[in-house]
Structures are given as C-alpha cells and as structure tokens.
Write an enzyme that holds these catalytic residues in place. Structure first.
Site, short mmCIF file in Angstrom:
data_model
loop_
_atom_site.label_atom_id
_atom_site.label_comp_id
_atom_site.label_asym_id
_atom_site.label_seq_id
_atom_site.Cartn_x
_atom_site.Cartn_y
_atom_site.Cartn_z
N ASP A 1 2.03 2.90 3.20
CA ASP A 1 1.03 3.97 3.12
C ASP A 1 1.75 5.26 2.72
OD1 ASP A 1 -1.45 5.15 3.12
OD2 ASP A 1 -1.64 5.26 5.28
N HIS B 1 -6.11 -0.59 6.33
CA HIS B 1 -6.12 0.08 7.64
C HIS B 1 -7.05 -0.61 8.63
CE1 HIS B 1 -3.59 2.79 5.59
NE2 HIS B 1 -4.55 3.45 4.96
N HIS C 1 0.86 -1.19 0.00
CA HIS C 1 0.00 0.00 0.00
C HIS C 1 0.88 1.23 0.00
CE1 HIS C 1 -3.93 2.00 1.36
NE2 HIS C 1 -3.05 2.99 1.34
N HIS D 1 1.39 5.38 -2.05
CA HIS D 1 0.74 6.46 -2.79
C HIS D 1 1.83 7.19 -3.57
CE1 HIS D 1 -3.32 6.42 -0.86
NE2 HIS D 1 -2.65 5.94 0.18
N HIS E 1 -9.95 1.88 1.47
CA HIS E 1 -9.48 2.51 2.70
C HIS E 1 -10.64 2.55 3.71
CE1 HIS E 1 -6.28 4.02 0.12
NE2 HIS E 1 -5.73 4.71 1.10
#
Length: 424
Positions: free
Chosen positions: A312, A259, A74, A76, A227
């Site tokens: 993340d 999460h 995960h 970004h 999410h």
C-alpha cells in the site's frame, strides 16, 4: 556478449522452499532445470525436473534460500515522497479529509512523479520485488498526468520489474466531475485495470459507482481492483454486491477488493456468508496488515478465498512509514494475524509470492522449469526463517539478469534525475 556475472547460468547450492538443496540452471531468462543435491550438500546426484546443460557461469549461493521474486500486490508509485524533502504527516479523520490533505501536499512537491516513482521502484527491486500492481490517481486535478508518468516509468524499469497499473479514482467516481470519462481514457491509454473507492462511504452511491466501474471493466475487457475501507455490515454488503457483479460478468479471478477491513469486524455468521460469496465468485482480497481491523487470513483461505499482500502506501501523504520490503510486509501480516507456526509462516510468505502472483495473473511465475528466472536469494535456511527475520537479499534476478545484490540495484540501471540526492 552477456557476462556470466550479470547472467549466471547456474545458481549452485540453493535451498528450495521445500527444504531440498539443489542447483538451478538458467537459460534465455528462464529456469532450465532443477537438480537436487546430495543431503551433504555435495554435487548434484539426481535430476528431479527437466534436464538442460547451460554451460559456464556458476554462482555458488552456499545454501541460501531461493524464492521466486516477490510480488507487491498493491502499491502507489505515483504517491511516494521518496526523492523529495521530508514531508511532515498531515492527519485526517476521514478518507475524504485525507484525500484533501494529500491534494494540498501534492501541489507543493517540486520533484516529478516519474523521479519519485523510479526511486521507489529501485528500493522495491533491491528488496527482491519483481512485480507490482500500482494504483495510479486519475482525478479532475491531475487528469491523466500521473498515469502518463507511471506508464513512462513502466517502460524504463521493464528490465527490473513488471508493473501493472490500476486507474484509481482517488477523488471518487460519482461525486468527482468527469471521472468516469477519465477512467475510460486511462484504460484506452494503457491502464491494465479499473479501480474504485468506498462506493458507500465516499460516493454515497453503491450501485452508481459499481455500475461505472464494472461497466468500464466489461467494455475494455479488464480486471477490477476496488479500495474498500467501509466498515462492518455496510462493507460486507458491498463485498457481496461486488461478488455478484463479478459472477454475472464472468470475471472470476480478475477482481480484487483491497483492504476490506470490514471482514475483521463482522460477526462470524456474516463473515461466513460473505466469504462464501467471494469464494464462489473468485474475488480476491488484498491486505497490507493494517493497524486496525484486517481480513482474517487463515479463515478466509479455509473458506476458499484467495488472500494476498501488498505494501500500500510507502512514505507518502497517507502515512510516513513503508520500506517496500515484502518479506517485512509478510512479517507484519503474520504478527497482526497471529501466524506463528512454520506452516503459518509459509502461508505468510505465500501472500507475497505465489498467492499474489496468482491474483495478478502473472505468467510463468514460480520455481519450475520453464518459469521466468525472476528470483531472489535470501540469507535464510527456510521460508519460515525468512518471514520471521526478513534477512538480507543476497541477489535479485529479473528474467535471468542480476539486477540487485545485497539490497542495492546493480550499476547501469536507469537512475533517478536531479531530485534530492543522499547517500542513504
């Protein structure tokens, strides 16, 4: 002609995850054979796997631990500030406030998404990551621009790492005009999965958001990664809703909830009920070891739920921290979840290797003949030591090619453009 230095044929004297010393032969980007060495570290004495003579080009690793390349489940890539001047963190009390703050900051950045993302990709590769799943913002303001940038990046780094892309509705699905159509377009243009965000807490319409997300998954034949920050019983109820939809559409093994903080807050009876539903439907849980409540790794695994890990956010508007080092991430999760014994540290390592690879559906991942030679040599004598100390990465390979040594990508790889350049 490929050099033996960039494409070694034998990784000599490595320590395997089970503690055995071995020589690993490589051919055509794959593991050809694994030959166990004598207990004194001498020459190979027994072929314990498939055989194969691959010729010259030995690299002696002196007993270093060899692992399959790490998997960041995960990330970004489009959000990072790496390569841009330092951005002071703007706090926000709610998810919506944080989204608004990010949008404001994003408008001031002058370094393009593709350049910042490439800088982060290089950092990941240097730490030993060979695969990542990146959530990419698809919203009314950015449209598909971030998606196009990360699609371009994926092609540029294909010889360094693989990138799965989630079309991520950071501004909501129901409350943001036109987002369902944008998600549909993103999937048609190359996104691999469809995402979601707090169906109750952000959109205020659990069924409405899940109808859109799972409807798109069914229409395009893709997986789902949602999410979910919603707390307590509200969050747990949504997890069971997601599990029910996963089962109904036959999406076992293709749905992740990222999460899922609620699993660290609810009473034991709710945790057991929710974990049972997730396990039965084959829904995976992603954690990055957050500062607040987090899913209880061992209890979920005991209930049959796949748990895996990701970074993340890395140096972006959501928080100023993050290195892209998945061994460090395993350490953080281990500390947060009180994983202390060697067996528990091996569980922590699995979250960034085999469990993450299974959750992402990676093909030919591992340390077996026929597996891709996506590998990382770590300056440690055991898996437990690697997690506890997250030591140097001596060498990183992707499809049999050396792509980084001592934490630095090798020369000749795609380089960032004209953004802020520093020597560190």
């Amino acid at each position: 002609m490929q050099s033996s230095r960039s494409h070694p044929s034998v990784l000599a004297d490595v320590t395997l995850p089970d503690g055995r010393r071995a020589d690993v032969s490589l051919r055509d980007g794959l593991i050809a054979s694994i030959r166990e060495r004598a207990s004194d570290g001498g020459a190979p004495v027994e072929d314990v796997r498939a055989a194969g003579d691959v010729g010259d080009g030995r690299v002696d690793l002196g007993g270093a631990l060899l692992l399959p390349a790490f998997v960041d489940g995960h990330s970004h890539l489009d959000k990072t500030f790496l390569g841009a001047p330092w951005q002071p963190h703007v706090p926000g009390g709610t998810i919506r406030e944080r989204v608004d703050a990010e949008l404001q900051t994003r408008r001031t950045l002058t370094v393009p998404v593709a350049e910042r993302a490439l800088r982060l990709a290089h950092r990941m590769v240097g730490h030993g990551t060979g695969h990542t799943r990146s959530h990419v913002d698809v919203d009314p303001e950015a449209g598909l621009a971030n998606l196009h940038a990360v699609l371009e990046l994926r092609e540029r780094v294909r010889d360094l790492m693989t990138v799965q892309i989630v079309a991520f509705p950071q501004s909501g699905v129901i409350t943001a005009p036109g987002v369902p159509d944008l998600l549909d377009a993103a999937l048609r243009e190359g996104a691999d999965l469809v995402g979601g965000l707090d169906p109750h807490g952000f959109d205020g319409d659990v069924d409405g958001q899940l109808d859109v997300v799972f409807g798109l998954a069914e229409r395009h034949g893709v997986g789902v990664d949602i999410h979910l920050h919603d707390p307590g019983e509200i969050g747990a109820g949504q997890l069971r809703d997601i599990a029910a939809r996963t089962a109904a559409l036959g999406l076992r093994g293709r749905v992740t909830v990222s999460h899922a903080y609620c699993l660290g807050e609810v009473a034991d009876v709710t945790l057991a009920r929710t974990a049972s539903a997730l396990a039965a439907a084959g829904v995976s849980i992603l954690t990055n070891g957050p500062a607040g409540p987090m899913p209880p790794v061992l209890r979920l695994r005991e209930a049959g739920v796949r748990v895996f890990a990701g970074s993340d956010n890395i140096r972006d508007a959501w928080w100023p921290y993050g290195t892209g080092d998945m061994l460090e991430r395993a350490t953080i999760i281990g500390l947060r979840d009180d994983l202390m014994t060697d067996d528990e540290l091996r569980v922590a390592a699995s979250l960034v290797t085999t469990e993450a690879a299974a959750a992402l559906g990676l093909d030919r991942y591992g340390l077996e003949p026929g597996s891709r030679a996506d590998l990382v040599a770590v300056a440690a004598a055991s898996v437990a030591e690697a997690v506890a100390a997250h030591p140097r990465r001596l060498m990183v390979m992707h499809a049999g090619r050396v792509v980084a040594t001592d934490g630095c990508p090798v020369a000749g790889l795609p380089a960032p453009g004209s953004g802020v350049q520093r020597a560190w």
